[in-house]
Scaffold this motif. Structure first.
Motif: not given
Length: 89
Positions: A17-32
């Motif tokens: 989740r940390r990698a997704l939050a920092d590098h994933g460029r997701l449209a939503v919060d990776a932690w959620d």
């Protein structure tokens, strides 16, 4: 919302989740993101996938083998966590 790193043991899923939050460029919060949600539908691109993989490898001091380098591995938090757990076992 990111868990308090001072009170929670660092887990493989947290590294993902940390990698997704920092590098994933997701449209939503990776932690959620739900564990089985399709990360590609949430905005993950092939370029971001490489950065996410490198961040996970760096964080866990591991390397994804070639047989795990396919779209399905990076399609959800659950599949990424499973793959990351395999490379750190």
């Amino acid at each position: 919302m990111q868990p308090d790193q001072n009170t929670l043991a660092d887990t493989t899923e947290q590294a993902v989740r940390r990698a997704l939050a920092d590098h994933g460029r997701l449209a939503v919060d990776a932690w959620d993101v739900a564990p089985i949600a399709d990360l590609y539908l949430l905005g993950l691109t092939s370029h971001a996938t490489v950065n996410v993989m490198l961040a996970i490898e760096n964080d866990l001091d591991a390397e994804f083998p070639d047989h795990l380098l396919h779209r399905a591995t990076f399609s959800s938090v659950e599949s990424l966590t499973t793959a990351a757990a395999q490379v750190t076992a």
